[in-house]
Every structure is written in structure tokens, then in C-alpha cells.
Motif scaffolding. Structure first.
Motif, PDB file in Angstrom:
ATOM      1  N   TRP A   8      -4.955  22.933   1.471  1.00 30.41           N
ATOM      2  CA  TRP A   8      -3.974  22.439   2.483  1.00 30.41           C
ATOM      3  C   TRP A   8      -3.698  23.400   3.719  1.00 30.41           C
ATOM      4  O   TRP A   8      -3.700  23.065   4.711  1.00 30.41           O
ATOM      5  CB  TRP A   8      -2.542  22.216   1.592  1.00 30.41           C
ATOM      6  CG  TRP A   8      -2.746  20.747   0.997  1.00 30.41           C
ATOM      7  CD1 TRP A   8      -3.447  20.480  -0.163  1.00 30.41           C
ATOM      8  CD2 TRP A   8      -2.299  19.589   1.422  1.00 30.41           C
ATOM      9  NE1 TRP A   8      -3.446  19.300  -0.622  1.00 30.41           N
ATOM     10  CE2 TRP A   8      -2.501  18.711   0.571  1.00 30.41           C
ATOM     11  CE3 TRP A   8      -1.384  19.224   2.608  1.00 30.41           C
ATOM     12  CZ2 TRP A   8      -2.063  17.321   0.584  1.00 30.41           C
ATOM     13  CZ3 TRP A   8      -0.845  17.899   2.756  1.00 30.41           C
ATOM     14  CH2 TRP A   8      -1.341  16.751   1.526  1.00 30.41           C
ATOM     15  N   ILE A   9      -3.812  24.553   3.237  1.00 28.23           N
ATOM     16  CA  ILE A   9      -3.696  25.560   4.594  1.00 28.23           C
ATOM     17  C   ILE A   9      -4.758  25.678   5.393  1.00 28.23           C
ATOM     18  O   ILE A   9      -4.710  25.647   6.601  1.00 28.23           O
ATOM     19  CB  ILE A   9      -3.404  27.197   3.701  1.00 28.23           C
ATOM     20  CG1 ILE A   9      -2.075  27.274   3.113  1.00 28.23           C
ATOM     21  CG2 ILE A   9      -3.482  28.172   5.104  1.00 28.23           C
ATOM     22  CD1 ILE A   9      -1.962  28.539   2.328  1.00 28.23           C
ATOM     23  N   ASN A  10      -6.071  25.565   4.700  1.00 25.57           N
ATOM     24  CA  ASN A  10      -7.318  25.630   5.559  1.00 25.57           C
ATOM     25  C   ASN A  10      -7.314  24.231   6.225  1.00 25.57           C
ATOM     26  O   ASN A  10      -7.736  24.291   7.551  1.00 25.57           O
ATOM     27  CB  ASN A  10      -8.453  25.922   4.502  1.00 25.57           C
ATOM     28  CG  ASN A  10      -8.846  27.119   4.311  1.00 25.57           C
ATOM     29  OD1 ASN A  10      -8.859  28.181   5.155  1.00 25.57           O
ATOM     30  ND2 ASN A  10      -8.758  27.434   3.152  1.00 25.57           N
ATOM     31  N   GLY A  11      -6.964  23.221   5.581  1.00 25.43           N
ATOM     32  CA  GLY A  11      -6.917  21.969   6.228  1.00 25.43           C
ATOM     33  C   GLY A  11      -6.192  21.761   7.452  1.00 25.43           C
ATOM     34  O   GLY A  11      -6.176  21.219   8.467  1.00 25.43           O
ATOM     35  N   PHE A  12      -4.777  22.398   7.025  1.00 25.12           N
ATOM     36  CA  PHE A  12      -3.982  22.355   8.425  1.00 25.12           C
ATOM     37  C   PHE A  12      -4.537  23.261   9.454  1.00 25.12           C
ATOM     38  O   PHE A  12      -4.181  22.899  10.721  1.00 25.12           O
ATOM     39  CB  PHE A  12      -2.600  23.244   7.815  1.00 25.12           C
ATOM     40  CG  PHE A  12      -1.495  23.148   8.844  1.00 25.12           C
ATOM     41  CD1 PHE A  12      -0.664  22.047   9.272  1.00 25.12           C
ATOM     42  CD2 PHE A  12      -1.056  24.273   9.550  1.00 25.12           C
ATOM     43  CE1 PHE A  12       0.049  22.186  10.254  1.00 25.12           C
ATOM     44  CE2 PHE A  12      -0.124  24.353  10.615  1.00 25.12           C
ATOM     45  CZ  PHE A  12       0.462  23.059  10.795  1.00 25.12           C
TER      46      PHE A  12
END
Length: 287
Positions: A8-12
Motif C-alpha cells: 500500500w505504501i509503494n502503491g500510494f
């Protein structure tokens, strides 16, 4: 942090980078032909991607990877950039961002078809609710509609969702930055000569904003953003992390307001909070 949280961090981070793509493209097509912009950004990113693959001595994809990589190239290297560039000749970036709210649904659908994911029924309810909130909000903006522009944007969302899902599936085995790099390299034999063919007759009338925008979409939108995005999709799941794209229209509208002086409704904050709730709920039921 666990794998899903990292996803989720990388996607954000990928969403943040992609949020500048439509405003930058809008600035670029003011001075550049859409065809030149499409092939040039792919050629620049392709040369850099090829250099990275050589420097880090990455193993070549096997024969069975070629067709999926071509699908990625068709969706995100050629299809989405070209169709959005064409659309932005007819509509404002604020209006075009309406359709970005449909990307999570498109990505999730192809994640099911191509990635074998099976989100729960509740996931689809919250995913659809978030998409309708984004689309409904953006439709209330003052951007002018155009049948041609809207058709190009709708087509771009379909091919982009396919490219995202296919790339995420491949990145689980080939690596995140390697997937987009190989897709760019495979398209380079076509993109590089076409970029010279469509080069403007004179660069004297090309303004700095268009040049800066070309650099942004070539480096960040076409390459760097995908490093984070494909990593996020592979780590956290295509359908789940794909819901972060519901936030992209709001970041994009903010940039359109700041950079392009395009009007954005004050209701942005309230709707954004509702979308965040939909994203959180969709994540809960994604697996």
C-alpha cells in the motif's frame, strides 16, 4: 511492516507520481503533437530503461513472457499515453480526471481475469461506490465535455487497467522495475524511429512548460512511477492496492487547479474523505 502494508505504501507513492500525468500532458499537448508526445516519452524512457537493464545485468525474459510484456506495452506505454493525449486536445485535465476514478474498477476486473484474484462481494460494492463518488464529483466540475475526448478517455481506462493487471502479474516473477523496463525496451524499436519522424519542424515555439512536462511524463509517469506501482500491486494485491487510484483524481484536480488554474469545487475535501473511507473498506474485503 508486513508485505501488504509495504504494498500500500509503494502503491500510494505510485499514485502520487501518476497524479501529475494528466496536468503535465495537458501542458505538453499545447505545444507538441499528441503522436510525438506519445512516442517521444516512450523512447526517452525506453533508452533509460535499457541502460538500467544493462547496468544491473538483468536476465532476459523467457519466450513465454514476450506476449504479456507486449500487452503491458500496448496498455501503458502506447495506449494510455496516446489516448489521453488525444483526449486532452478536446477536454480539460480536470474533466479528463473524471475517468481516472474508473481505473480501480478496470484494474480490479483485469486482476480477476488475468491475475486470478477473487475479492469478496463487499469489495465490489465499495469499489463501485468509490468510483461513482469520484465520477459524480468530477462531473459537477466546470470542465467542458466532448464526445471524442470522452471516448478516448474511456478507451484509455480500459487499456490501462489491462496493462496494470498484466504488469503486476509479471512483476511477481520478473521484478517490478524490470517489467516496465522490458516493456519499454520491446517498444523502443518502434518508438525511437517514430519519435524522429514526428519531431517538430521547429523547437523555437516550444515553451518551457511543455518541455518540462515532456520530461515529467517521460521520466516519472512512464518509468519511475511504475517502479512503485507494480511493486505495490504485486505486494498488496492487484484489486486491493488498485483502489488507491480512487485518490488519484483528487491529487490530479489539485495540481490542475494550482498549475493550470482549472477550477476545482470546494466540495473536494468532503468527497475526498468519503473516498478514503471507500478505499479503506475495499481494502478490508479485497482478500
Amino acid at each position: 511492516m508486513n508485505k501488504a502494508t509495504n504494498g500500500w505504501i509503494n502503491g500510494f507513492l505510485g499514485v502520487l507520481i501518476f497524479s501529475g500525468s494528466l496536468p503535465a500532458t495537458r501542458l505538453a499537448v499545447a505545444d507538441f503533437d499528441p503522436l510525438f508526445l506519445t512516442v517521444c516519452r516512450a523512447a526517452i524512457a525506453g533508452v533509460l530503461a535499457g541502460a538500467l537493464l544493462l547496468i544491473f545485468r538483468q536476465q532476459r525474459p523467457v519466450r513465454s513472457d514476450i506476449v504479456p510484456l507486449l500487452v503491458v506495452a500496448f496498455g501503458v506505454v502506447v495506449g494510455f499515453p496516446l489516448l489521453t493525449a488525444l483526449a486532452l486536445q478536446y477536454v480539460t485535465s480536470a474533466h479528463a480526471i473524471i475517468f481516472i476514478g474508473l481505473l480501480p474498477l478496470s484494474t480490479a476486473i483485469f486482476g480477476v481475469l488475468r491475475g486470478g484474484e477473487r475479492p469478496r462481494s463487499a469489495f465490489w460494492i465499495f469499489s463501485a461506490a468509490g468510483s461513482f463518488l469520484v465520477a459524480g464529483f468530477a462531473l459537477l466540475q466546470d470542465g467542458e465535455s466532448s464526445p471524442i475526448g470522452d471516448a478516448c478517455m474511456l478507451a484509455s481506462i480500459i487499456v490501462c487497467g489491462l496493462g496494470y493487471a498484466e504488469g503486476a502479474r509479471l512483476s511477481r516473477r520478473l521484478g517490478n522495475w524490470q517489467v516496465i523496463s522490458w516493456a519499454l525496451v520491446l517498444s523502443l524499436p518502434l518508438m525511437l524511429p517514430l519519435s524522429f519522424y514526428f519531431t517538430p519542424d521547429s523547437w523555437a515555439d516550444i515553451g518551457d512548460p511543455a518541455l518540462f512536462s515532456l520530461a515529467y511524463v517521460s521520466l516519472f509517469s512512464m518509468l519511475i512511477g511504475f517502479v512503485f506501482w507494480y511493486r505495490g500491486l504485486a505486494q498488496g494485491g492487484i484489486a486491493a492496492v488498485g483502489q488507491l487510484q480512487l485518490l488519484q483524481p483528487f491529487f490530479g484536480l489539485l495540481l490542475a487547479s494550482i498549475i493550470l488554474n482549472e477550477k476545482v469545487s470546494p466540495a473536494l475535501i468532503a468527497v475526498n474523505m468519503a473516498v478514503v473511507l471507500c478505499v479503506a473498506a475495499a481494502r478490508r474485503f479485497a482478500r
